[in-house]
Design a protein around this motif. Structure first.
Motif, PDB file in Angstrom:
ATOM      1  N   ASP A   1       0.821  -1.220   0.000  1.00  0.00           N
ATOM      2  CA  ASP A   1       0.000   0.000   0.000  1.00  0.00           C
ATOM      3  C   ASP A   1       0.852   1.266   0.000  1.00  0.00           C
ATOM      4  O   ASP A   1       0.352   2.363   0.240  1.00  0.00           O
ATOM      5  N   ALA A   2       2.163   1.140  -0.289  1.00  0.00           N
ATOM      6  CA  ALA A   2       3.062   2.295  -0.280  1.00  0.00           C
ATOM      7  C   ALA A   2       3.876   2.343  -1.566  1.00  0.00           C
ATOM      8  O   ALA A   2       3.896   1.393  -2.363  1.00  0.00           O
ATOM      9  N   PHE A   3       4.555   3.472  -1.749  1.00  0.00           N
ATOM     10  CA  PHE A   3       5.526   3.624  -2.834  1.00  0.00           C
ATOM     11  C   PHE A   3       6.883   3.810  -2.174  1.00  0.00           C
ATOM     12  O   PHE A   3       7.077   4.748  -1.383  1.00  0.00           O
ATOM     13  N   ILE A   4       7.821   2.922  -2.503  1.00  0.00           N
ATOM     14  CA  ILE A   4       9.106   2.886  -1.788  1.00  0.00           C
ATOM     15  C   ILE A   4      10.251   2.978  -2.775  1.00  0.00           C
ATOM     16  O   ILE A   4      10.257   2.314  -3.818  1.00  0.00           O
ATOM     17  N   PHE A   5      11.251   3.800  -2.430  1.00  0.00           N
ATOM     18  CA  PHE A   5      12.522   3.825  -3.149  1.00  0.00           C
ATOM     19  C   PHE A   5      13.602   3.428  -2.158  1.00  0.00           C
ATOM     20  O   PHE A   5      13.772   4.077  -1.116  1.00  0.00           O
ATOM     21  N   ARG A   6      14.315   2.365  -2.465  1.00  0.00           N
ATOM     22  CA  ARG A   6      15.371   1.871  -1.570  1.00  0.00           C
ATOM     23  C   ARG A   6      16.669   2.613  -1.878  1.00  0.00           C
ATOM     24  O   ARG A   6      17.301   2.384  -2.901  1.00  0.00           O
ATOM     25  N   GLY A   7      17.046   3.479  -0.961  1.00  0.00           N
ATOM     26  CA  GLY A   7      18.194   4.345  -1.195  1.00  0.00           C
ATOM     27  C   GLY A   7      19.543   3.707  -0.969  1.00  0.00           C
ATOM     28  O   GLY A   7      20.572   4.288  -1.311  1.00  0.00           O
ATOM     29  N   GLY A   8      19.592   2.513  -0.402  1.00  0.00           N
ATOM     30  CA  GLY A   8      20.868   1.837  -0.214  1.00  0.00           C
ATOM     31  C   GLY A   8      20.818   0.859   0.939  1.00  0.00           C
ATOM     32  O   GLY A   8      19.902   0.875   1.768  1.00  0.00           O
ATOM     33  N   ARG A   9      21.813   0.002   0.953  1.00  0.00           N
ATOM     34  CA  ARG A   9      21.967  -0.957   2.042  1.00  0.00           C
ATOM     35  C   ARG A   9      23.440  -1.285   2.182  1.00  0.00           C
ATOM     36  O   ARG A   9      24.086  -1.675   1.206  1.00  0.00           O
ATOM     37  N   GLU A  10      23.987  -1.112   3.363  1.00  0.00           N
ATOM     38  CA  GLU A  10      25.407  -1.407   3.588  1.00  0.00           C
ATOM     39  C   GLU A  10      25.621  -1.880   5.020  1.00  0.00           C
ATOM     40  O   GLU A  10      24.907  -1.469   5.936  1.00  0.00           O
ATOM     41  N   GLY A  11      26.650  -2.710   5.158  1.00  0.00           N
ATOM     42  CA  GLY A  11      27.111  -3.057   6.495  1.00  0.00           C
ATOM     43  C   GLY A  11      27.957  -1.928   7.044  1.00  0.00           C
ATOM     44  O   GLY A  11      28.830  -1.402   6.351  1.00  0.00           O
ATOM     45  N   MET A  12      27.697  -1.518   8.280  1.00  0.00           N
ATOM     46  CA  MET A  12      28.419  -0.390   8.862  1.00  0.00           C
ATOM     47  C   MET A  12      28.829  -0.703  10.295  1.00  0.00           C
ATOM     48  O   MET A  12      28.081  -1.325  11.046  1.00  0.00           O
ATOM     49  N   TRP A  13      30.033  -0.227  10.632  1.00  0.00           N
ATOM     50  CA  TRP A  13      30.522  -0.366  11.998  1.00  0.00           C
ATOM     51  C   TRP A  13      30.186   0.881  12.796  1.00  0.00           C
ATOM     52  O   TRP A  13      30.052   1.983  12.238  1.00  0.00           O
ATOM     53  N   GLU A  14      30.074   0.702  14.077  1.00  0.00           N
ATOM     54  CA  GLU A  14      29.732   1.821  14.947  1.00  0.00           C
ATOM     55  C   GLU A  14      30.851   2.851  14.988  1.00  0.00           C
ATOM     56  O   GLU A  14      32.027   2.529  14.805  1.00  0.00           O
ATOM     57  N   SER A  15      30.461   4.094  15.213  1.00  0.00           N
ATOM     58  CA  SER A  15      31.449   5.162  15.374  1.00  0.00           C
ATOM     59  C   SER A  15      32.250   4.932  16.647  1.00  0.00           C
ATOM     60  O   SER A  15      31.711   4.488  17.675  1.00  0.00           O
ATOM     61  N   LYS A  16      33.530   5.222  16.595  1.00  0.00           N
ATOM     62  CA  LYS A  16      34.374   5.077  17.777  1.00  0.00           C
ATOM     63  C   LYS A  16      34.134   6.237  18.729  1.00  0.00           C
ATOM     64  O   LYS A  16      33.942   7.383  18.309  1.00  0.00           O
TER      65      LYS A  16
END
Length: 520
Positions: free
Chosen positions: A39-54
């Motif tokens: 029931d929505a319109f979606i644009f997937r802007g990205g997907r990445e594995g990320m580590w936490e900020s130190k």
């Protein structure tokens, strides 16, 4: 539409040219449409594995340390804009206020169930809030359903972008989302208003990890290719040292091995510098990546052809491949095209950690051709070993037994690893184990290096190399210690001629000769 003509090799470069320039950590959006999802319109802007900020990345004044390797991890919005059709904008007046809403949401893979609502039947997922769902989800009608954490009402992260009055453009605020926990992160842009179905998005987002711009699933490739470059450098140094030291005793087969070693050194160093530049700039250089892909595909192709011609006994027990030359070249050419196409799709044009569905179909030709190579190699080895045993050429037989055992072990390991890869992919559909995903690809580079190192060890140039070339079958009179070139005697046996018979030393000389290429 642009068309490419001029043969398979030129066509391969055209395929690469038609692909989007690889940006990886920088995700560009160029007038792209939203997709209807439920029931929505979606644009997937990205997907990445990320580590936490130190924690030490930000000092007491709140300023970020300078440099790429500053310990800061974030997703930054840059000039993200949304465009709606003028016909839709014309329905509103100049003082109507907010007339359209686009929502951006950032969430970690384990929070995927917090986005939307699954109905009681368990089959339908609703993304947009309605009056009926307010009591169940505490959502707001007309907006994306997001169920925040009990201890953190601000997560998943959200921001609103509004169309105002009768404007055709809506601007997102240039801001950054700080990553405080390691995970696989998604960015979605969501529209719940059916009137905005024709909206497009432009701009870019930049995804940065603490050590640079490399996506999480690729970050470990940087040190890996650095170590592989050093390993190939060591193998290359030892091989070329022996090669030039015994250059008068070189067989044609050893020239082929030299080419494979050289290509391996070039490939690994190119990949390393490709990832270094990628990590420092956030942009993956098109030319460097394409060059690494082509060199890598050439190395894999020549390596397989080398294994095949060695299994057939070329240069050792037969002077030519006879009528099989064209078939070997044809199989090698087909493999080069298939492998290069697969690697182009995998690397050139890779924007993030998303896996292209087209890659699944491109893997099949490569897998089939690999199976053909394996079947042909072991069939040829079987015939070569039988012929050597029948003619009692024990020195060459011992050499080929070592070679056969090496390949057998490699095949068993490869099949086992393929089974593990299938299990890994099937049980990790959402890339929750993204931090170890790189190992599945790195394994094949390590295995190829191991096989090449063993072949270099077995066929390394030495003073008696030509004694194992075609036409030197009196090596049968050697003692067992002298049968394999890896074990040398201090003095030449008496039954050896002062100078070995002349052999063909042309580089890559596998052209057809008169006759059918029967073994000596």
């Amino acid at each position: 539409m642009a068309r490419c003509t001029g043969g398979p090799v030129l066509g391969l470069f055209c395929v690469a040219a038609l692909l989007q320039l690889a940006h990886a950590a920088v995700h560009p959006y160029q007038n792209e449409y939203f997709y209807s999802v439920g029931d929505a319109f979606i644009f997937r802007g990205g997907r990445e594995g990320m580590w936490e900020s130190k924690s030490e990345a930000v000092d007491e004044w709140g300023t970020v340390a300078k440099g790429i390797n500053n310990g800061k991890s974030y997703i930054r919005f840059s000039k993200v804009q949304f465009f709606r059709p003028p016909s839709i904008a014309a329905e509103y007046g100049a003082t109507d206020g907010d007339t359209g809403l686009v929502q951006a949401v950032v969430f970690e893979v384990h929070d995927r169930d917090r986005i939307g609502y699954t109905t009681a039947d368990g089959m339908t997922r609703r993304y947009c809030c309605t009056k009926e769902l307010v009591a169940k989800t505490r959502c707001y009608p007309g907006r994306l359903i997001v169920q925040p954490h009990a201890g953190n009402e601000d997560w998943p992260w959200q921001t609103d972008i509004y169309f105002t009055d009768n404007d055709t453009v809506a601007y997102a605020v240039d801001e950054a989302v700080t990553i405080t926990d390691t995970g696989m992160y998604y960015l979605w842009f969501v529209i719940c208003d059916p009137n905005l179905a024709g909206v497009t998005i432009s701009g870019q987002t930049t995804w940065k990890n603490p050590g640079g711009y490399l996506p999480g699933m690729m970050a470990s490739y940087l040190p890996f290719f650095g170590m592989m470059s050093i390993a190939y450098l060591v193998v290359g140094f030892l091989w070329f040292f022996q090669y030039f030291r015994n250059w008068r005793e070189i067989m044609p087969l050893q020239n082929c091995i030299t080419a494979v070693v050289a290509l391996g050194m070039i490939e690994m160093s190119t990949w390393y510098f490709d990832y270094v530049n990628f990590n420092n700039s956030g942009f993956r250089p098109y030319d460097t990546t394409l060059w690494a892909v082509v060199v890598g595909s050439a190395r894999k192709c020549i390596s397989r052809m080398l294994l095949l011609v060695v299994a057939m006994g070329y240069g050792v027990v037969r002077p030519t491949l006879g009528g099989l030359t064209k078939k070997v070249v044809a199989l090698g050419s087909a493999y080069f095209i298939a492998a290069c196409t697969l690697d182009v799709m995998t690397n050139v044009g890779t924007i993030d950690d998303l896996t292209s569905s087209a890659r699944i179909f491109l893997v099949l030709p490569v897998a089939v051709l690999d199976a053909v190579f394996i079947l042909w190699i072991f069939t040829a080895l079987s015939k070569t070993l039988a012929q050597l045993q029948q003619r009692r050429q024990t020195a060459k037989l011992e050499l080929y037994r070592h070679f056969t055992n090496t390949l057998a072990v490699a095949v068993v390991i490869s099949v086992s690893w393929i089974a593990y890869e299938m299990y890994f992919k099937v049980t990790d559909q959402f890339n929750e184990r993204w931090q170890s995903d790189w190992i599945t690809g790195a394994f094949w580079h390590a295995l190829n290096l191991s096989i090449n190192a063993v072949i270099c060890f077995l066929w390394r140039p030495n003073e008696s190399s030509l004694q194992f070339a075609y036409g030197n079958d009196h090596t049968d009179d050697l003692d067992l210690e002298d049968q394999v070139p890896l074990k040398q005697s201090s003095a030449a046996p008496a039954n050896f001629a002062p100078h070995p018979p002349k052999v063909n030393t042309d580089v890559f000389s596998i052209d057809d000769e008169e006759g059918d290429g029967k073994m000596n």
